[in-house]
Design a protein around this motif. Structure first.
Motif, PDB file in Angstrom:
ATOM      1  N   CYS A  51       0.896  -1.508   0.117  1.00  0.00           N
ATOM      2  CA  CYS A  51       0.069   0.214   0.220  1.00  0.00           C
ATOM      3  C   CYS A  51       0.870   1.280  -0.317  1.00  0.00           C
ATOM      4  CB  CYS A  51      -0.780   0.237   1.419  1.00  0.00           C
ATOM      5  SG  CYS A  51      -1.706   1.830   1.170  1.00  0.00           S
ATOM      6  N   PRO A  52       0.782   2.603  -1.050  1.00  0.00           N
ATOM      7  CA  PRO A  52       1.586   3.157  -0.788  1.00  0.00           C
ATOM      8  C   PRO A  52       1.702   4.138  -0.155  1.00  0.00           C
ATOM      9  CG  PRO A  52       0.134   3.003  -2.873  1.00  0.00           C
ATOM     10  CD  PRO A  52      -0.275   1.863  -2.356  1.00  0.00           C
ATOM     11  N   TRP A  53       0.242   4.016   1.384  1.00  0.00           N
ATOM     12  CA  TRP A  53       0.230   5.257   2.017  1.00  0.00           C
ATOM     13  C   TRP A  53       0.771   4.766   3.095  1.00  0.00           C
ATOM     14  CZ3 TRP A  53      -2.340   9.795   1.920  1.00  0.00           C
ATOM     15  CH2 TRP A  53      -3.324   9.776   1.652  1.00  0.00           C
ATOM     16  N   ASN A  54       1.438   3.291   3.579  1.00  0.00           N
ATOM     17  CA  ASN A  54       2.842   2.927   4.108  1.00  0.00           C
ATOM     18  C   ASN A  54       3.850   3.258   4.655  1.00  0.00           C
ATOM     19  OD1 ASN A  54       0.997   1.181   4.940  1.00  0.00           O
ATOM     20  ND2 ASN A  54       1.560  -0.720   3.936  1.00  0.00           N
ATOM     21  N   LYS A  55       4.518   4.449   3.142  1.00  0.00           N
ATOM     22  CA  LYS A  55       4.840   5.343   3.223  1.00  0.00           C
ATOM     23  C   LYS A  55       5.559   6.664   3.986  1.00  0.00           C
ATOM     24  CE  LYS A  55       3.565   8.610  -0.323  1.00  0.00           C
ATOM     25  NZ  LYS A  55       3.340   8.823  -1.821  1.00  0.00           N
ATOM     26  N   PHE A  56       3.829   6.871   4.992  1.00  0.00           N
ATOM     27  CA  PHE A  56       3.930   7.460   6.575  1.00  0.00           C
ATOM     28  C   PHE A  56       4.422   7.268   7.494  1.00  0.00           C
ATOM     29  CE2 PHE A  56       1.371   9.787   2.202  1.00  0.00           C
ATOM     30  CZ  PHE A  56       1.967  10.932   1.915  1.00  0.00           C
ATOM     31  N   ALA A  57       3.809   5.870   7.176  1.00  0.00           N
ATOM     32  CA  ALA A  57       3.964   5.378   8.485  1.00  0.00           C
ATOM     33  C   ALA A  57       5.209   4.846   9.310  1.00  0.00           C
ATOM     34  CB  ALA A  57       3.620   3.783   8.230  1.00  0.00           C
ATOM     35  N   GLN A  58       5.303   5.335  10.026  1.00  0.00           N
ATOM     36  CA  GLN A  58       6.566   5.419  10.555  1.00  0.00           C
ATOM     37  C   GLN A  58       6.978   4.561  12.033  1.00  0.00           C
ATOM     38  OE1 GLN A  58       7.731   9.399  12.628  1.00  0.00           O
ATOM     39  NE2 GLN A  58       7.498  10.327  10.437  1.00  0.00           N
ATOM     40  N   ALA A  59       7.917   3.816  11.286  1.00  0.00           N
ATOM     41  CA  ALA A  59       8.245   2.345  12.277  1.00  0.00           C
ATOM     42  C   ALA A  59       8.690   2.826  13.929  1.00  0.00           C
ATOM     43  CB  ALA A  59       9.619   1.579  11.841  1.00  0.00           C
ATOM     44  N   GLY A  60       8.922   3.854  14.422  1.00  0.00           N
ATOM     45  CA  GLY A  60       9.014   4.080  15.718  1.00  0.00           C
ATOM     46  C   GLY A  60       8.019   5.000  16.065  1.00  0.00           C
ATOM     47  N   ALA A  61       6.986   4.942  15.459  1.00  0.00           N
ATOM     48  CA  ALA A  61       5.249   4.710  16.349  1.00  0.00           C
ATOM     49  C   ALA A  61       4.737   3.878  16.573  1.00  0.00           C
ATOM     50  CB  ALA A  61       4.407   5.730  15.815  1.00  0.00           C
TER      51      ALA A  61
END
Length: 349
Positions: free
Chosen positions: A250-260
């Motif tokens: 999913c392209p929206w994963n580029k905004f997901a941060q593993a640190g969150a």
């Protein structure tokens, strides 16, 4: 009164974040009629497969008030498990199994439910109300409720997509007798993208926003108890528990941060890249030891070994012939059948 409710909602958000939630929204205790209709159509077509509990309590699932007549508001919360590593990293490593990102750390049922109970307990202390908390094991349609609460939208892969957290959210619900102002729902932003549909190895999406669980690798490797249908075995590749392909692309994963991500979901080394030979050697005691505290423990040893045998058959790795042969005499008939199939595949390879 309105200002009091607004202050309570703001304080609730602060408390939820203190408990490890990264998203929170408020929905009315109702579901749109088309949501109920989609559920009934899905069930009537048998797309739930062996998950008979989906049909057994469909009325409660499609209407929060049917589950608890006193509910006025549903507070939906999301806990991030965004991975730091590439979920596709093991795709070509044939002697190792791929475990879904969500199952590589602590059992989300325990982590999310504990945080929900503490948040709900705080709410009861702040206002005169009753509460009930739910995580995945009750007849609650978390995804449509999360959409109504503004956490995101149900994408074409049928999971919730968040502009902030991508496809990596565990969902939990607090049903309450409080009347709170609903959040504003998010707009569907999938657009013309079909990445999740295109990547599915088994073609489990008959159409956008539709899933046939009977063809889904997550269903086949986790929920399905019998032999895995032959037409899906090659497509499963080295997936031994779940599948993240439609989520990970999913392209929206580029905004997901593993640190969150909640630290409880950091991958355990033995679950991030398990060797197939080790999985094939598991007995009941070994299975319980390796997967203690993991959601995988719920599926049991036989299903995991069955899945590892399918992956072994797909591996072309002759080093796995001996551990596969040893399972031809296993106590479980489904394991024996999978071992015979895997041995035939290795022989032909």
């Amino acid at each position: 009164m309105a200002n009091d409710k607004l202050r309570l909602a703001k304080a609730l958000e602060i408390k939820a974040r203190e408990e490890g939630f990264s998203a929170i929204g408020i929905a009315p205790a109702t579901l749109a009629p088309d949501t109920r209709q989609r559920l009934q159509r899905w069930l009537s077509e048998g797309r739930q497969g062996d998950m008979i509990w989906m049909a057994n309590r469909a009325d409660e699932r499609s209407d929060p008030v049917a589950l608890w007549p006193a509910v006025e508001t549903v507070i939906m919360l999301g806990m991030s498990y965004a991975p730091a590593a590439d979920p596709f990293a093991l795709e070509g490593i044939s002697d190792h199994g791929r475990i879904s990102v969500y199952a590589q750390g602590k059992d989300y049922h325990d982590v999310v439910k504990g945080a929900l109970k503490r948040t709900a307990g705080w709410l009861v202390g702040q206002a005169e109300c009753e509460v009930k908390v739910f995580v995945d094991t009750a007849p609650v349609m978390e995804k449509p409720l999360a959409e109504a609460a503004g956490l995101g939208w149900q994408g074409k892969h049928t999971n919730v997509v968040s502009r902030t957290h991508g496809s990596w959210l565990f969902l939990g619900a607090i049903y309450t007798t409080l009347q709170l102002e609903p959040s504003k729902p998010r707009r569907d932003l999938c657009g013309s993208c079909s990445a999740c549909q295109d990547i599915c190895p088994t073609g489990a999406f008959p159409a956008p926003y539709q899933l046939d669980a009977r063809a889904c690798i997550s269903y086949l490797t986790i929920e399905h108890k019998g032999p895995i249908p032959h037409e899906y075995r090659k497509a499963i590749g080295n997936h031994v528990y779940g599948c993240d392909d439609c989520l990970a692309v999913c392209p929206w994963n580029k905004f997901a941060q593993a640190g969150a991500a909640n630290k409880a979901f950091l991958p355990r080394a033995e679950l991030a890249a398990p060797a197939l030979a080790d999985l094939l050697a598991l007995d009941d005691a070994g299975f319980r030891q390796v997967f203690s505290g993991s959601p995988i423990k719920r599926s049991g040893r036989n299903r995991m070994v069955r899945n590892a045998l399918i992956a072994a058959g797909n591996s072309g790795d002759v080093a796995l012939v001996a551990p596969v042969q040893a399972l031809l005499a296993d106590d479980d008939a489904v394991v024996r059948e999978a071992a015979s199939w895997a041995l035939d595949q290795l022989a032909s390879a």
